[in-house]
Each structure stands twice: as C-alpha cells, then as structure tokens.
Write an enzyme that holds these catalytic residues in place. Structure first.
Site, PDB file in Angstrom:
ATOM      1  N   THR A  42      34.159  27.981  14.532  1.00  0.00           N
ATOM      2  CA  THR A  42      35.176  27.850  15.272  1.00  0.00           C
ATOM      3  C   THR A  42      35.108  28.980  16.397  1.00  0.00           C
ATOM      4  OG1 THR A  42      36.930  27.408  13.830  1.00  0.00           O
ATOM      5  CG2 THR A  42      37.778  28.195  15.651  1.00  0.00           C
ATOM      6  N   LYS A  52      37.171  33.226  25.853  1.00  0.00           N
ATOM      7  CA  LYS A  52      36.920  34.461  26.701  1.00  0.00           C
ATOM      8  C   LYS A  52      36.016  34.017  27.807  1.00  0.00           C
ATOM      9  CE  LYS A  52      39.134  35.573  24.014  1.00  0.00           C
ATOM     10  NZ  LYS A  52      39.571  35.180  22.664  1.00  0.00           N
ATOM     11  N   SER A 149      39.335  27.522   9.240  1.00  0.00           N
ATOM     12  CA  SER A 149      40.828  27.168   9.570  1.00  0.00           C
ATOM     13  C   SER A 149      41.116  25.950  10.545  1.00  0.00           C
ATOM     14  CB  SER A 149      41.667  28.430  10.042  1.00  0.00           C
ATOM     15  OG  SER A 149      41.078  28.856  11.054  1.00  0.00           O
ATOM     16  N   GLU A 191      46.807  33.734  25.562  1.00  0.00           N
ATOM     17  CA  GLU A 191      45.427  33.511  26.147  1.00  0.00           C
ATOM     18  C   GLU A 191      45.299  32.447  27.033  1.00  0.00           C
ATOM     19  OE1 GLU A 191      42.927  36.505  23.235  1.00  0.00           O
ATOM     20  OE2 GLU A 191      42.328  34.471  23.298  1.00  0.00           O
ATOM     21  N   HIS A 451      35.674  61.630  32.575  1.00  0.00           N
ATOM     22  CA  HIS A 451      36.509  61.563  33.653  1.00  0.00           C
ATOM     23  C   HIS A 451      35.762  60.997  34.766  1.00  0.00           C
ATOM     24  CE1 HIS A 451      39.636  62.270  36.572  1.00  0.00           C
ATOM     25  NE2 HIS A 451      38.651  62.999  37.440  1.00  0.00           N
TER      26      HIS A 451
HETATM   27  P1  FAD Z   1      34.972  28.999  11.257  1.00  0.00           P
HETATM   28  O1  FAD Z   1      34.567  29.858  12.349  1.00  0.00           O
HETATM   29  O2  FAD Z   1      36.176  28.296  11.457  1.00  0.00           O
HETATM   30  O3  FAD Z   1      33.867  28.327  10.609  1.00  0.00           O
HETATM   31  C1  FAD Z   1      34.049  27.564   9.471  1.00  0.00           C
HETATM   32  C2  FAD Z   1      32.783  26.492   9.696  1.00  0.00           C
HETATM   33  O4  FAD Z   1      32.917  25.528   8.331  1.00  0.00           O
HETATM   34  C3  FAD Z   1      32.991  25.248  10.628  1.00  0.00           C
HETATM   35  O5  FAD Z   1      31.970  25.358  11.465  1.00  0.00           O
HETATM   36  C4  FAD Z   1      33.132  24.132  10.008  1.00  0.00           C
HETATM   37  O6  FAD Z   1      32.841  23.022  10.654  1.00  0.00           O
HETATM   38  C5  FAD Z   1      32.437  24.438   8.558  1.00  0.00           C
HETATM   39  N1  FAD Z   1      33.073  23.579   7.528  1.00  0.00           N
HETATM   40  C6  FAD Z   1      34.217  23.384   7.024  1.00  0.00           C
HETATM   41  N2  FAD Z   1      34.210  22.524   6.063  1.00  0.00           N
HETATM   42  C7  FAD Z   1      32.987  22.228   5.813  1.00  0.00           C
HETATM   43  C8  FAD Z   1      32.525  21.699   4.752  1.00  0.00           C
HETATM   44  N3  FAD Z   1      32.742  21.125   3.646  1.00  0.00           N
HETATM   45  N4  FAD Z   1      31.040  21.300   4.788  1.00  0.00           N
HETATM   46  C9  FAD Z   1      30.114  21.979   5.779  1.00  0.00           C
HETATM   47  N5  FAD Z   1      30.909  22.522   6.846  1.00  0.00           N
HETATM   48  C10 FAD Z   1      32.226  22.738   6.788  1.00  0.00           C
HETATM   49  N6  FAD Z   1      39.143  35.805  16.685  1.00  0.00           N
HETATM   50  C11 FAD Z   1      38.480  36.940  17.180  1.00  0.00           C
HETATM   51  O7  FAD Z   1      38.157  37.961  16.567  1.00  0.00           O
HETATM   52  N7  FAD Z   1      38.519  37.097  18.396  1.00  0.00           N
HETATM   53  C12 FAD Z   1      39.011  36.226  19.374  1.00  0.00           C
HETATM   54  O8  FAD Z   1      38.678  36.280  20.745  1.00  0.00           O
HETATM   55  C13 FAD Z   1      39.069  34.900  18.876  1.00  0.00           C
HETATM   56  N8  FAD Z   1      39.572  33.977  19.804  1.00  0.00           N
HETATM   57  C14 FAD Z   1      39.893  32.870  19.104  1.00  0.00           C
HETATM   58  C15 FAD Z   1      40.478  31.981  20.223  1.00  0.00           C
HETATM   59  C16 FAD Z   1      40.779  30.605  19.694  1.00  0.00           C
HETATM   60  C17 FAD Z   1      41.306  29.517  20.482  1.00  0.00           C
HETATM   61  C18 FAD Z   1      40.636  30.291  18.364  1.00  0.00           C
HETATM   62  C19 FAD Z   1      41.128  28.989  17.846  1.00  0.00           C
HETATM   63  C20 FAD Z   1      40.431  31.245  17.436  1.00  0.00           C
HETATM   64  C21 FAD Z   1      39.814  32.412  17.906  1.00  0.00           C
HETATM   65  N9  FAD Z   1      39.493  33.547  16.901  1.00  0.00           N
HETATM   66  C22 FAD Z   1      39.177  34.937  17.366  1.00  0.00           C
HETATM   67  C23 FAD Z   1      39.509  33.397  15.463  1.00  0.00           C
HETATM   68  C24 FAD Z   1      37.921  32.918  15.054  1.00  0.00           C
HETATM   69  O9  FAD Z   1      37.672  32.197  15.729  1.00  0.00           O
HETATM   70  C25 FAD Z   1      38.140  32.732  13.540  1.00  0.00           C
HETATM   71  O10 FAD Z   1      38.895  34.041  12.819  1.00  0.00           O
HETATM   72  C26 FAD Z   1      36.675  32.772  12.974  1.00  0.00           C
HETATM   73  O11 FAD Z   1      35.919  31.741  13.565  1.00  0.00           O
HETATM   74  C27 FAD Z   1      36.789  32.537  11.720  1.00  0.00           C
HETATM   75  O12 FAD Z   1      35.572  32.356  10.987  1.00  0.00           O
HETATM   76  P2  FAD Z   1      35.149  31.598   9.619  1.00  0.00           P
HETATM   77  O13 FAD Z   1      33.759  31.804   9.630  1.00  0.00           O
HETATM   78  O14 FAD Z   1      36.274  31.846   8.717  1.00  0.00           O
HETATM   79  O15 FAD Z   1      35.562  30.206   9.995  1.00  0.00           O
HETATM   80  P1  NAI Z   2      49.812  33.333  15.947  1.00  0.00           P
HETATM   81  O1  NAI Z   2      50.031  33.436  14.492  1.00  0.00           O
HETATM   82  O2  NAI Z   2      48.950  34.450  16.907  1.00  0.00           O
HETATM   83  O3  NAI Z   2      51.128  33.058  16.971  1.00  0.00           O
HETATM   84  C1  NAI Z   2      51.897  31.868  16.689  1.00  0.00           C
HETATM   85  C2  NAI Z   2      53.252  32.128  17.352  1.00  0.00           C
HETATM   86  O4  NAI Z   2      54.002  30.535  17.085  1.00  0.00           O
HETATM   87  C3  NAI Z   2      54.202  33.153  16.694  1.00  0.00           C
HETATM   88  O5  NAI Z   2      54.720  33.896  17.499  1.00  0.00           O
HETATM   89  C4  NAI Z   2      55.330  32.364  15.846  1.00  0.00           C
HETATM   90  O6  NAI Z   2      56.379  33.201  15.722  1.00  0.00           O
HETATM   91  C5  NAI Z   2      55.245  31.211  16.792  1.00  0.00           C
HETATM   92  N1  NAI Z   2      55.809  29.864  16.020  1.00  0.00           N
HETATM   93  C6  NAI Z   2      55.671  29.564  14.652  1.00  0.00           C
HETATM   94  N2  NAI Z   2      56.305  28.354  14.312  1.00  0.00           N
HETATM   95  C7  NAI Z   2      56.864  27.886  15.709  1.00  0.00           C
HETATM   96  C8  NAI Z   2      57.686  26.907  16.046  1.00  0.00           C
HETATM   97  N3  NAI Z   2      57.762  25.860  15.129  1.00  0.00           N
HETATM   98  N4  NAI Z   2      58.038  26.735  17.162  1.00  0.00           N
HETATM   99  C9  NAI Z   2      57.761  28.036  18.124  1.00  0.00           C
HETATM  100  N5  NAI Z   2      57.218  29.108  17.836  1.00  0.00           N
HETATM  101  C10 NAI Z   2      56.712  28.938  16.636  1.00  0.00           C
HETATM  102  O7  NAI Z   2      48.880  31.854  16.074  1.00  0.00           O
HETATM  103  P2  NAI Z   2      48.066  31.368  17.240  1.00  0.00           P
HETATM  104  O8  NAI Z   2      48.138  31.920  18.378  1.00  0.00           O
HETATM  105  O9  NAI Z   2      48.254  29.628  16.817  1.00  0.00           O
HETATM  106  O10 NAI Z   2      46.612  31.687  16.728  1.00  0.00           O
HETATM  107  C11 NAI Z   2      46.161  31.491  15.371  1.00  0.00           C
HETATM  108  C12 NAI Z   2      45.174  32.603  15.019  1.00  0.00           C
HETATM  109  O11 NAI Z   2      43.975  32.453  15.695  1.00  0.00           O
HETATM  110  C13 NAI Z   2      45.819  34.044  15.475  1.00  0.00           C
HETATM  111  O12 NAI Z   2      46.605  34.504  14.229  1.00  0.00           O
HETATM  112  C14 NAI Z   2      44.392  34.759  15.352  1.00  0.00           C
HETATM  113  O13 NAI Z   2      44.219  35.249  14.055  1.00  0.00           O
HETATM  114  C15 NAI Z   2      43.385  33.791  15.823  1.00  0.00           C
HETATM  115  N6  NAI Z   2      43.072  34.006  17.189  1.00  0.00           N
HETATM  116  C16 NAI Z   2      42.556  35.232  17.566  1.00  0.00           C
HETATM  117  C17 NAI Z   2      42.342  35.727  19.036  1.00  0.00           C
HETATM  118  C18 NAI Z   2      42.161  36.937  19.304  1.00  0.00           C
HETATM  119  O14 NAI Z   2      41.727  37.503  18.495  1.00  0.00           O
HETATM  120  N7  NAI Z   2      42.111  37.402  20.537  1.00  0.00           N
HETATM  121  C19 NAI Z   2      42.595  34.751  19.942  1.00  0.00           C
HETATM  122  C20 NAI Z   2      43.098  33.334  19.528  1.00  0.00           C
HETATM  123  C21 NAI Z   2      43.340  33.226  18.119  1.00  0.00           C
END
Ligand code: FAD
Ligand code: NAI
Length: 472
Positions: A42, A52, A149, A191, A451
């Site tokens: 992801t 980003k 996830s 974001e 500074h």
């Molecule tokens: P993932 O990155 O989800 O990787 C899991 C992998 O497993 C996937 O590639 C999937 O295809 C694979 N997989 C699943 N099931 C199987 C299977 N059965 N066989 C083979 N492969 C499989 N976090 C930050 O810290 N900073 C950020 O700025 C940030 N921005 C985000 C922005 C968005 C829009 C989103 C959605 C998330 C963001 N996150 C951010 C969260 C971050 O992406 C996740 O916390 C992170 O990717 C989790 O890593 P992971 O390795 O656990 O899982």
């Molecule tokens: P989030 O947990 O950050 O925010 C979800 C928001 O939705 C909360 O404020 C919650 O109260 C609200 N909500 C829940 N159910 C609702 C409903 N039925 N109706 C209206 N509001 C509702 O989850 P989000 O933004 O989906 O991100 C998921 C995860 O991805 C984050 O928790 C974070 O761990 C990761 N992520 C991290 C980033 C970063 O580190 N910069 C960027 C993007 C994602």
C-alpha cells in the site's frame, strides 16, 4: 515437494519487504510472496508515496498561485496540468518499487509473484497472479504474515472507485471534481481532501465525532481545524451519513446528527464522495484455518509480545497486526521479527513511534497527548510556543501553528511532542530522540538549536514548561 526456505514472508509492503531484507542480512534464506505486480505494498503503490507526491505538487501550485505575488514573484498564465501531476506520481511510484526489486536482488531474496494461502502450518500454496506462472507450493521453517490492510466501506455505499471512492480511487481520478464530499476527517480525508481543494474542488467533510483527527491532542486538533477552515475546507462534525445513492451525475448523501446531537436530517450532493473512515486488516483468502490460527475481532491477527500467533513459528506484523497503521511502525516490526527469528532479542518502543499528517501546515506528534497522560494518571506540565514568535517563520511567512510539549511533572521528562508547522514531519524526530533517550525538558532546552530555524520553537516550548521562554 516444493522449495524450502528458512523464512517465507507474505506481502511486500514496508512490513514484509523490510523483514525479508533484514532476515537475509542475518543469513536466513528468505522468500517474499506478493500478489501485486509491484513490490512495496500500500505504502509505495497506493498510500504514502503517491499521496505525498500529489501533496507536494499541489502545495507548490497553491504557493505560486496565492503567495507568489506577496513574495515578489509574478507568474502569469499559471496552470495546473493534472494529467502531468498524475503521470509524475506514477513515475515516482515506479522508480521506488523498482528500487525494492533491486534490493531483493542485492540481498538474494527470492520473490514469487502470486497469492499465498496456507495448506498447513509450514506450507503455502501460491496461485500465480498473472496469466504466466504456475501454481506452486513452498515450505518454510518460519512464516511472517504481512498482508496489510484495506479501506473500510460504508455498508450501504460500496466503492465503485469512480464516484464513491476510497483513497485508491482518489489517487487515480482522471479529472478534478467540482464538489467532493469526504466522509471521515481523519488522516486520509484531510490529506487527499487538501490535494483536491488546492486543485479547485469544493471539499466538505462529514465526520462522526465532534472533532477532527481523533488521535491528535485535542488542543492541537482544534487549532488545526481552524487553519483548515481558513483554507476553505468545510466541516460537518458530529454528523453521520445514514444513506446514499447515485442520482444522474451526482452522489446524494443523507446525514443526521450523531448520537447525542439534534436529529434533524439533511442532504448533501457531490460529484465524488471519498470514504475515509479507517482501514481494516486484510487477511482474506489466507486460509488461516489450515494453519490452525484465527483472527480476533475486527480481523486483526492476535499476537504475543514477540509477534507470534497461536502457532509460535507463524508471526504477524504491520497493518494486519494490532497497533497504529503506519509504514514506519510496520518496518520497525519487520526488522524486529526478523531478528527474533534469527535468535536475537530486539525491542520496539511504541511510545516513540511518531505520526504525521502531511497537510499544509503539517501536524506531527510523538508520545502522549495531554488527554492520554491524564487518563493514565500522570500529572503533567505543558509548554507551548507559537511560530509567529519564531524569526524563520517570518522569513517565509509560514506563521501558522505552534509546538506543544507534554512533560512528566515529577521527572521533567518529555513524554509528548506535538507540532503544527510546515516542516513538522522533519522536526518531530527531536521528540523521538528525547523520548527514546528519556531526556528532560531542561536537557532539551539546554541544547543548541540553529538560528534561524523552526526548531527554535521546540527549544522555546521546552523552556516554557518552566515558564522560562525567551522570545514571548
Ligand atoms: P501493506 O503495505 O498493505 O502491504 C501488504 C502487501 O501484502 C500488499 O502489497 C498486498 O498486495 C500483499 N498481500 C496481501 N495478501 C496477500 C496474499 N495472500 N498473498 C500475497 N500477497 C498478499 N503511513 C505512514 O506511515 N505515512 C504516510 O504518509 C502514509 N500515508 C498513507 C496514505 C494512504 C492513502 C494510505 C492508504 C495509507 C498511508 N499510510 C501511511 C499507511 C501505510 O501505507 C501502511 O501503514 C503500510 O503500508 C502498512 O504496511 P504493511 O506492510 O503492513 O502492509
Ligand atoms: P482515520 O482513523 O485516520 O480517520 C477516520 C475518521 O473517520 C475518524 O475521524 C473517524 O471518527 C471517522 N469516521 C469513522 N466512521 C465514520 C462514519 N461512519 N461517518 C463519518 N465519520 C466516520 O482513518 P483514515 O483516514 O481512513 O486512515 C486510515 C489509516 O491509514 C490511518 O489511521 C493511518 O494509520 C493510515 N494513514 C496514515 C497517513 C499518514 O501517516 N500521514 C496518511 C494516510 C493514512
């Protein structure tokens, strides 16, 4: 009989690929199984990196469009080339996912492109993802589940990724919507809502709770909300969506006050609705029963302090395991579990894992919020310092925001650092060091901060804990 490995890692996100690299460094023969064509999960493909990249392009566009004149930069005919922005985002993703391929080659990690599921507790069946490739079985001494996830949908409004979109759809739109509703004012919503507002969309949030970003310190969240409102984002807090449907080119959402609020109903329409109400562990199709393990409530894999599931040689890390869903938390766990499997005794200090919202300004935090400290019965002192009293912020005009420090009242140790600032994501590391090294606020305040920099606000906030700030 298939190939045998010391370690099989399922998933190549920041949890899985980092785990495979560390395991290989420690002499283990590792395989990483990934169902997607690109490595990196992801984070690299549809999360941290593409979001980003778009945040950067749109921030620059907005700065030039709105701030340029004030700074003495006149630009005429400034236009946003959305298609080029999206194309560049794809290039950045391709470059970085290709980099992981290179790291796998360098570390002699076997990569299998396919979907893994358990046949028994030491055997994985891999179904090829593409047309090519054959179904194969591998066995492994240890198995790490790092399957990540997925976005949670609203039960009555499934994603079509065109008009009812998750973050994945929001990163792949082909045009800028005129009106966007974001359900959920959390990290993803703020974001990606910011990206589209900067590009001209009218962005409205519908948030269930009476505040934005529930994990942030509430004082920080309240100030953050005001800044975002000034930018033009609209918030309907303490509001829940109760129904939704498509009507011609529009999505219509029916909302009412959340519990405890007035129950009056209202309707909102938009071209696109981004559902960002959280993510849930993704373990679908793993056939966990065949391995003799099961998930807990919410689909999370239950683990002990060493990431072991109920089968001690099967581990779970990253988003599919308990805890914050953050890429750097996932990677720390990847390293940690590889070292455990190799016989070492590593440790992660979860209190020192920072989180950042990459809006403008950014919001970053590490350690405890004031509320969390109160709930834990810790008596605290706080110190805050605004950027409008920091000279560097005057040079750039980035005056919004402040630093807030939470200190243990007895020991003076810094137990929480919260920053609203354009550069908060880089600055927060000082709080990580302070928490890891158990520094007191007096020690933080005694350190020289260059500074003129924004970091002077951290020094001043540490001084403010003892009412000794110099520039206010
Ligand atoms: P993932 O990155 O989800 O990787 C899991 C992998 O497993 C996937 O590639 C999937 O295809 C694979 N997989 C699943 N099931 C199987 C299977 N059965 N066989 C083979 N492969 C499989 N976090 C930050 O810290 N900073 C950020 O700025 C940030 N921005 C985000 C922005 C968005 C829009 C989103 C959605 C998330 C963001 N996150 C951010 C969260 C971050 O992406 C996740 O916390 C992170 O990717 C989790 O890593 P992971 O390795 O656990 O899982
Ligand atoms: P989030 O947990 O950050 O925010 C979800 C928001 O939705 C909360 O404020 C919650 O109260 C609200 N909500 C829940 N159910 C609702 C409903 N039925 N109706 C209206 N509001 C509702 O989850 P989000 O933004 O989906 O991100 C998921 C995860 O991805 C984050 O928790 C974070 O761990 C990761 N992520 C991290 C980033 C970063 O580190 N910069 C960027 C993007 C994602």
């Amino acid at each position: 009989m298939g190939r045998h490995f010391d370690l099989a890692v399922i998933g190549s996100g920041p949890a899985g690929y980092v785990c495979a690299i560390r395991a290989s460094q420690l002499g283990l023969k590792a395989v990483c199984i990934e169902e997607d064509a690109g490595l990196g999960g992801t984070c690299l493909n549809v999360g941290c990196i593409p979001s980003k990249t778009l945040l950067y392009s749109t921030h620059l566009f907005e700065q030039l469009a709105h701030e340029g004149g004030r700074l003495g930069i006149k630009a005429s005919g400034l236009e946003c080339d959305f298609a080029q922005m999206m194309q560049r985002k794809e290039q950045v993703v391709a470059g970085l996912t290709g980099g992981i391929k290179g790291l796998f080659r360098k570390n002699k990690i076997e990569r299998i492109h396919g979907r893994a599921s358990f046949k028994d507790d030491h055997t994985l069946v891999i179904t090829p993802s593409g047309e090519k490739g054959e179904r194969e079985e591998v066995t492994a001494q240890s198995i790490v589940i790092a399957t990540g996830s997925e976005p949670i949908p609203l039960p009555f409004l499934p994603f079509d990724e065109k008009r009812i979109i998750s973050s994945t759809g929001a990163l792949a739109l082909t045009s800028v919507p005129k009106k966007m509703i974001v359900v959920g004012a959390g990290v993803i919503g703020l974001e990606l809502g910011s990206v589209y507002r900067r590009l001209g969309a009218e962005v409205t949030f519908i948030e269930f709770l009476p505040r934005i970003c529930p994990t942030l310190d509430s004082e920080v969240a309240a100030a953050f909300e005001k800044i975002l409102q000034k930018q033009g984002l609209r918030f309907h807090l303490a509001t829940k969506v109760i129904a939704g449907h498509l009507e011609g080119e529009e999505v219509v959402l029916k909302v009412e006050g959340a519990e405890g609020q007035a129950k009056g109903q209202a309707s909102h329409t938009a071209d696109v609705v981004l559902i960002a109400i959280g993510r849930r562990p993704y373990t679908v199709g793993l056939n966990l029963e065949a391995a003799g393990i099961s998930t807990e409530q919410g689909g999370i894999l239950g683990i002990d302090g060493s990431f072991r599931t109920s089968k001690p040689h099967i581990y779970a890390i990253g988003d599919c395991a308990p805890g914050a869903m953050l890429a750097h938390k996932a990677s720390e766990e990847g390293v940690c579990v590889a070292e455990i499997i190799a016989g070492q005794s590593p440790h992660i200090n979860y209190m020192a894992i920072p989180n950042v919202v990459y809006t403008s300004p950014e919001v970053a935090a590490v350690g405890m919020t004031e509320e969390a400290a109160a709930a834990a019965g810790i008596s605290v002192k706080t110190g805050a310092f605004p950027f409008r009293a920091v000279s560097r912020a005057h040079c750039t005009g980035e005056l919004d925001g402040f630093v807030k420090i939470i200190a243990d009242a007895k020991s003076d140790r810094l137990i929480g650092l919260h920053i609203i600032c354009e550069h908060a994501s880089e600055m927060i590391v000082e709080g990580v060091v302070a928490i890891e090294q158990q520094l007191t606020c007096k020690q933080v305040a005694a350190m020289s901060h260059p500074h003129p920099t924004y970091t002077e606000a951290i020094k001043e906030a540490a001084l403010a804990v003892h009412k000794a700030q110099l520039h206010m």
